[in-house]
Scaffold this motif. Structure first.
Motif, PDB file in Angstrom:
ATOM      1  N   ASP A 106       0.806  -1.219   0.000  1.00 39.87           N
ATOM      2  CA  ASP A 106       0.000   0.000   0.000  1.00 39.87           C
ATOM      3  C   ASP A 106       0.838   1.269   0.000  1.00 39.87           C
ATOM      4  OD1 ASP A 106       0.951  -0.351   2.564  1.00 39.87           O
ATOM      5  OD2 ASP A 106      -0.970   0.020   3.557  1.00 39.87           O
ATOM      6  N   HIS A 107       2.148   1.135  -0.259  1.00 40.63           N
ATOM      7  CA  HIS A 107       3.006   2.308  -0.383  1.00 40.63           C
ATOM      8  C   HIS A 107       3.362   2.516  -1.850  1.00 40.63           C
ATOM      9  CE1 HIS A 107       4.704   2.626   3.984  1.00 40.63           C
ATOM     10  NE2 HIS A 107       3.418   2.279   3.962  1.00 40.63           N
ATOM     11  N   LEU A 108       3.107   3.701  -2.366  1.00 38.94           N
ATOM     12  CA  LEU A 108       3.642   4.084  -3.662  1.00 38.94           C
ATOM     13  C   LEU A 108       5.041   4.642  -3.440  1.00 38.94           C
ATOM     14  CD1 LEU A 108       0.759   5.910  -5.565  1.00 38.94           C
ATOM     15  CD2 LEU A 108       1.644   3.619  -5.966  1.00 38.94           C
ATOM     16  N   VAL A 109       6.008   4.148  -4.195  1.00 36.93           N
ATOM     17  CA  VAL A 109       7.406   4.435  -3.914  1.00 36.93           C
ATOM     18  C   VAL A 109       8.146   4.740  -5.215  1.00 36.93           C
ATOM     19  CG1 VAL A 109       9.562   3.474  -2.991  1.00 36.93           C
ATOM     20  CG2 VAL A 109       7.388   2.946  -1.879  1.00 36.93           C
ATOM     21  N   ASP A 110       8.951   5.779  -5.214  1.00 39.26           N
ATOM     22  CA  ASP A 110       9.863   6.038  -6.323  1.00 39.26           C
ATOM     23  C   ASP A 110      10.791   4.820  -6.447  1.00 39.26           C
ATOM     24  OD1 ASP A 110      12.084   6.854  -7.882  1.00 39.26           O
ATOM     25  OD2 ASP A 110      11.895   8.927  -7.228  1.00 39.26           O
TER      26      ASP A 110
END
Length: 233
Positions: A106-110
């Motif tokens: 559930d984390h959007l990450v570069d």
């Protein structure tokens, strides 16, 4: 460089239920969160992902099997009612003692954040990606896990921690030491395991304050994530 990732995707995700019945399938910019995680890991150079499923696991597993994935995907199942440390332990047998990247679905990450942790490695314990931009608009101060550091070491970690000087981005490089710590506890959370290793001076940090990430845990965070992806498009 680490090539295998563990993605924790077992939770119930009740705060995102209006947007999707199962959090890993919640769309952001038209793509489910789990697909964002897998594509980001592949872009960072990882070649294998172990996805730990729980709530809605059969539906999510079918979704993964129906799509052409950018890296090799394996699944294991855990009890969604247990803490996230139990989910991490469910993936341990598939690693055969190797180091891995640990990430949250559930984390959007570069992807550069994944790449940085994969290059640094666990350093004999674990390495946590941290963000020192306290008060950042994308971070929920009531929900984020706070971190207190001394040099390149974690000295304390937890929600509501005061004082603190960083946020936990949810991306770790881990190895056998974390699994041993978790396995020594009953019903452990990841934070419990980090605290044990911090007490042994084996919990390190990597500053990722220059890189974007967001925990998509509720409707306000979902709106911010949509804004980020729109700006990035």
């Amino acid at each position: 460089m680490i090539r295998t990732a563990i993605i924790l995707a077992a939770g119930e995700g009740s705060r995102l239920r209006p947007a999707a019945p199962f959090k890993p399938l919640c769309p952001v910019a038209g793509l489910p969160l789990i697909d964002h995680a897998l594509s980001g890991l592949a872009a960072a150079g990882l070649t294998r992902a172990i996805v730990v499923l729980g709530y809605g696991g059969d539906t999510i597993e079918r979704h993964l099997a129906a799509r052409s994935q950018p890296l090799c995907v394996e699944t294991v199942h855990s009890d969604h009612r247990e803490p996230n440390g139990v989910s991490a332990l469910a993936a341990a047998p598939l690693l055969r003692g190797e180091e891995a990247l640990l990430a949250m679905c559930d984390h959007l990450v570069d992807p550069a954040l994944y790449r940085r942790l994969a290059a640094i490695g666990a350093q004999g314990g674990l390495t946590l990606g941290i963000d020192r931009r306290l008060g950042h608009d994308w971070v929920d101060p009531l929900d984020v896990t706070a971190v207190a550091t001394q040099g390149d070491r974690i000295v304390a970690i937890g929600k509501g921690l005061e004082p603190h000087d960083a946020y936990d981005t949810g991306v770790f490089a881990i190895g056998p030491a974390l699994f041993a710590a978790l396995g020594s506890l009953g019903h452990p959370s990841l934070t419990d395991g980090v605290r044990l290793l911090a007490g042994e001076d084996r919990a390190f940090v990597a500053d990722c304050s220059d890189l974007a990430w967001i925990d998509v845990d509720d409707a306000p965070a979902l709106a911010k994530a949509e804004q980020w992806r729109a700006l990035a498009a």
